[in-house]
Scaffold this motif. Structure first.
Motif, short mmCIF file in Angstrom:
data_model
loop_
_atom_site.label_atom_id
_atom_site.label_comp_id
_atom_site.label_asym_id
_atom_site.label_seq_id
_atom_site.Cartn_x
_atom_site.Cartn_y
_atom_site.Cartn_z
N TYR A 1 0.83 -1.21 0.00
CA TYR A 1 0.00 0.00 0.00
C TYR A 1 0.87 1.26 0.00
N LYS A 2 1.97 1.23 0.73
CA LYS A 2 2.87 2.39 0.74
C LYS A 2 3.51 2.59 -0.64
N LEU A 3 3.94 1.49 -1.26
CA LEU A 3 4.52 1.60 -2.61
C LEU A 3 3.48 2.08 -3.61
N ARG A 4 2.25 1.61 -3.45
CA ARG A 4 1.17 2.06 -4.33
C ARG A 4 0.91 3.55 -4.14
N ASP A 5 0.86 3.99 -2.88
CA ASP A 5 0.58 5.41 -2.60
C ASP A 5 1.67 6.33 -3.14
N GLN A 6 2.87 5.79 -3.34
CA GLN A 6 3.97 6.58 -3.89
C GLN A 6 4.15 6.32 -5.39
N SER A 7 3.19 5.64 -5.98
CA SER A 7 3.12 5.42 -7.44
C SER A 7 4.21 4.52 -8.00
N TYR A 8 4.74 3.59 -7.18
CA TYR A 8 5.71 2.63 -7.69
C TYR A 8 5.05 1.36 -8.22
N ILE A 9 3.86 1.06 -7.69
CA ILE A 9 3.14 -0.13 -8.13
C ILE A 9 1.65 0.17 -8.25
N LYS A 10 0.98 -0.74 -8.95
CA LYS A 10 -0.48 -0.77 -8.95
C LYS A 10 -0.86 -2.02 -8.17
N TYR A 11 -1.74 -1.83 -7.17
CA TYR A 11 -2.11 -2.97 -6.34
C TYR A 11 -3.43 -2.70 -5.64
N GLU A 12 -4.28 -3.69 -5.66
CA GLU A 12 -5.51 -3.70 -4.87
C GLU A 12 -5.50 -4.98 -4.06
N ARG A 13 -6.07 -4.93 -2.89
CA ARG A 13 -6.09 -6.10 -2.01
C ARG A 13 -6.52 -7.35 -2.76
N TYR A 14 -5.74 -8.41 -2.62
CA TYR A 14 -5.94 -9.70 -3.27
C TYR A 14 -5.77 -9.65 -4.78
N GLY A 15 -5.31 -8.53 -5.30
CA GLY A 15 -5.09 -8.41 -6.73
C GLY A 15 -3.64 -8.63 -7.09
N GLU A 16 -3.36 -8.54 -8.36
CA GLU A 16 -1.97 -8.72 -8.79
C GLU A 16 -1.19 -7.44 -8.56
#
Length: 142
Positions: A44-59
């Motif tokens: 979630y932290k990496l997602r919030d900083q735009s390094y990854i795309k991620y949703e819970r239980y997702g890829e």
């Protein structure tokens, strides 16, 4: 700027992305030997900083920014391991590089890169250093 811990997560995600179509939370958990909730929190932290795309239980998918920084992290680690070999360090290169990588400035990483490149371009200097280290080793064990 990412914390050392988040850099480790991003580096592993990048490494996995090179060989796996889908990176899973359990892959990261197993590789880094951390609990699943810790991985999820980091994602979630990496997602919030735009390094990854991620949703819970997702890829988990790297963004362009994540790919670029992930490549840098992997390259930095490889460079430090190469440097340790170059200076004839008697250590576990992977463990030592891991210990070093988060605490060296970009300027120091650049200087190490320049030294490694110089030694590759000047094998006689590398051989002279290797000979020097061998002589030191022999003196210490007589």
């Amino acid at each position: 700027m990412l914390s050392p811990s988040l850099e480790d997560y991003l580096e592993e995600i990048y490494r996995f992305s090179l060989s796996l179509e889908n990176v899973r939370v359990t892959d990261i958990s197993n590789r880094l030997r951390v609990a699943l909730p810790s991985v999820t929190k980091a994602l979630y932290k990496l997602r919030d900083q735009s390094y990854i795309k991620y949703e819970r239980y997702g890829e988990i998918q790297l963004t362009d920014q994540g790919k670029e920084y992930g490549l840098y992290l992997v390259t930095r680690n490889q460079l430090l391991q190469e440097f340790l070999a170059l200076i004839c360090s008697k250590c576990n290169f992977a463990a030592e590089a891991e210990a070093m990588e988060h605490y060296l400035s970009t300027a120091t990483i650049d200087a190490i890169r320049n030294l490694v490149e110089f030694m590759k371009d000047n094998p006689s200097w590398q051989q002279a250093f290797n000979d020097f280290m061998e002589q030191k080793h022999e003196k210490n064990y007589r």
